[in-house]
Motif scaffolding. Sequence first.
Motif, mmCIF file in Angstrom:
data_model
loop_
_atom_site.group_PDB
_atom_site.id
_atom_site.type_symbol
_atom_site.label_atom_id
_atom_site.label_comp_id
_atom_site.label_asym_id
_atom_site.label_seq_id
_atom_site.Cartn_x
_atom_site.Cartn_y
_atom_site.Cartn_z
ATOM 1 N N TYR A 1 -0.328 3.706 -2.931
ATOM 2 C CA TYR A 1 -1.782 3.706 -2.807
ATOM 3 C C TYR A 1 -2.233 4.347 -1.492
ATOM 4 N N LEU B 1 -8.417 0.336 -1.790
ATOM 5 C CA LEU B 1 -7.590 0.013 -0.630
ATOM 6 C C LEU B 1 -8.038 -1.295 0.015
ATOM 7 N N LEU C 1 0.811 -1.215 0.000
ATOM 8 C CA LEU C 1 0.000 0.000 0.000
ATOM 9 C C LEU C 1 0.846 1.266 0.000
ATOM 10 N N LYS D 1 -6.620 -4.067 -1.931
ATOM 11 C CA LYS D 1 -5.183 -4.213 -1.675
ATOM 12 C C LYS D 1 -4.924 -4.883 -0.316
ATOM 13 N N SER E 1 -0.264 3.248 6.674
ATOM 14 C CA SER E 1 -1.077 2.064 6.974
ATOM 15 C C SER E 1 -0.506 1.371 8.198
#
Length: 952
Positions: free
Chosen positions: A332, A366, A327, A369, A336
């Motif tokens: 993206y 997301l 991520l 992912k 996280s």
Amino acid sequence: MKKWILAVAISAALMGCANDTPRETVLPEGVTLIENVKVADSEIGIAYKKYQLANGLTVILHQDTSDPLVHVDVTYHVGSARELAGRSGFAHLFEHMMFQGSQNVADEQHFKVVTEAGGTLNGTTNSDRTNYFETVPSNQLEKMLWLESDRMGFFLPALTSEKFEVQRETVKNERAQRIDNRPYGRMSERFAQALYPAGHPYSWPVIGWPEDLDRATLDDVKHFFQRWYGPNNATLTIGGDFDELQTLAWVNQYFADIPAGPAVQAPSKIPVTLNESRYISMEDKVHLPLLYIGMPTVHAGHPDEAPLDLLANIIGGGKTSLLYKNLVKDGYAVQSSVSHPCQELACQFTLYALANPAMGGKLADLETKIDESIAEFEQRGVTDDDLQKVKVQFEADTIFGMQSVRGKVSTLAANQTFYDNPNMVASDLARYSKVTKADVMRVFNTYIKGKPRVVMSVVPEGQTQLVAKEDNFTPVPLAVAKDAVTGLTEVKQDNELKQVSSSFDRSKMPQAGKAPQLNVPELWTATLSNGIEVMATQSHETPTVELVIYLEGGHRSAPIDKAGLAQLTAQMMNESSSKRSAEELANALEMLGSTINFDSGKSQAYVQVSSLTKNLAATLEIVNERLFSPAFNAADFERVKQQQLQNLQHLMSDPNYLASNGFSALLYGKSTAMGSSNLGTIESLNAITLEDVKAFYQQQYTAGNAKMVLVSDLAKQQVLPMLETFSQWQGKASPIAPINKRLYAAPATIYLIDKPGAAQSVINIGRRSLSYDATGEYFKATLMNYPLGGAFNSRINLNLREDKGYTYGARSSFQGQKDSGEFLASASVRSDVTGAALTEFINEIRHYQQAGMSADELAFLRNSITQGQALDYETPRQKASFIRRIQRYQLDNQFTQQQTEIINSITLDELNSLAASQLDIDSMLFLVVGDKQTIEPQLKTLGYPIEIIEQP
């Protein structure tokens, strides 16, 4: 304090923690020794003795003579989980009420007594417990026991409806400041409603729903106290430098005659399951869309807690995790993480990601992912490194958490409260050490793989197209419980409460004992072969090292059209080296239990290093690699730059950031380094290139700019040869431009930044003032300010918080640097009283400037500040901060003794003369950040010119 030797196996530590019964000692009548836990030099643990009084109070004593202080903690086994539907917020409200005086302690005196004794204090509430604590010089222990016992046994006679109403308003202000006026502030309470079944004690917020607070009555508060605040539902834990038998005698004197409350049973664990995935969403005043996913798991102390913690770390714990790779590394997400927070009744496995708008910001992408990362884990499995680094980190975190007596006392108190066993340090280490690959895969299959979950989307207002999926869950409204508490078999009436008696005269506050000898760190200095100055001290408390490398310059060294360059360069130093990737470096640090962080502020950059002593040499090798061989990869640069841009835009939705940045711009000019954010602006960040970073690295990270501060359990002759690894460092000092003395904004003017819909207004009042000194006019001005806005019971805070109920807290201070300084008074206040709060600020400052402080206030500040020095040097980081002050400002090693002499000799006339010269309200600026439509009409009535500042 005992020595720490970490080379032993954890299993040996477990076997060594014996519960030895001491030779018979004459204990006070009614006091029973439950256990005596000793810890050998070769073990990791906390030695203590556990006692119980006849009324059920558990008492834990931990002796630590390394510093002349004591930490007192009273933990009650009651939090928001003991509340009932429609009656939320009582536990937290009651925490506030317990500071409002008791039968023998006058209103507002709890804070005053502790502060004047040189101590610090607070209280906290969570879902499962409420605790109250003080750290004070060791000669003040009896006084703390008097205070805590009086509110445990004699609180209700002093409770009034007026106090109740003020604290209810204070809690509402706290909620507005911490939740309603903060980006993503309401996310957690909305998420909990969806994760837990209706009526589950974790389904409402600890701070309470506003409507529940509104329906609370004074009788409800009394009943809550009678139900939960008995000594049989409390643990008193004392750690520090004290005489054991004398302390037991005091505990028995002050607490023994408090009658036990109703019987309290440990709450039953409440397993949580979901039949199907629930999707919820919320629009907020934010820039970055956020995806938050959670699944119910076990409860604290469950055998599967440890492997679930390890699983969370593998999937989303830092730069070596799968989520970071898939991520953040790929752009993206800006950020996280995965965690497994555990509470007494239930735990949850949570994953979150802040979407990168530059990649579209769609939360459905997301979620995909994240699912792909979970599937990748299933295919990849668990490696030996996965297990080893998490276990090392847990060991390191445990040791670092014991650097303060408060940390050890908190550990003992929590373990006693939730497990009836304070002695869990070694067993906790063991249960994490024993986790296997099979354990991690088993909990993954049991609790995570394919399981229903709650998926929450938080999106910017008006951008509902970004949510992960359409909402399919609505909370079920619950009937309001008739009573605030259950299980209260006998309700004492008001006339009974006013007749509380004691076996001795509690109205007389105990006198302090003889003042302890202050342990100012003994310092040593050295100069490396390339001229870098080192200032350090040896500390035997834990086998750890704190090293900070300071580099003069920072944001002030960067050209203003490239504002943000210093911060961006520092963050690039946390990335790849020319030898290894950022992930490889992060993995190496995790295997050592060490941290290395490059960062930059207004006037200096710095490298902060924390390491276990046994791993110092290996950690310094990584510092060298990052410092001297940064890769400055283009891909890293684009990602880090994008993260800083998005973080800046996120902060521009935070009223506190707007106030801080806006006030600096008014004082110093927005086109100057001092008047602009070290994060930069959207325009300046977009203009920065990788070549700019490389050039700034050459300018900033030189030996000529650098100095070092070190706190370690190693002697000078042991650690200095290790630091010679930095002798290869070369380069001269970089010049720093002086600060412009020009005034950039008109005084006695209200500057307004519009934050539409803001629940609160942030008020900043001040002007440019004195630069830092340790024994001159600046230091004396900080003394002068102490009764005005420097302590909890200062004039400003008592007025705006305690008397008016306008705010959760108000303060003022002088903030000095090498060549600049400011006076600042600030608070976040209710929007509907913004004008009134600003008026109170102005009146308080003006009156103080004209009339000065009183003799009583002078006596208070003398006692508070001089005695408080005993708390200044306890932890390695505190010691490092103290040393850095001496180093940076070239102070005498005994400057604190000189300060004490000034405090004891300074006159009221001298302090009041400083107030007259430094606090002219007509020379100050007023900045307000809030909802213009609501607050501008209020501000217009004050008679000051108003200027609207457009957000950048």
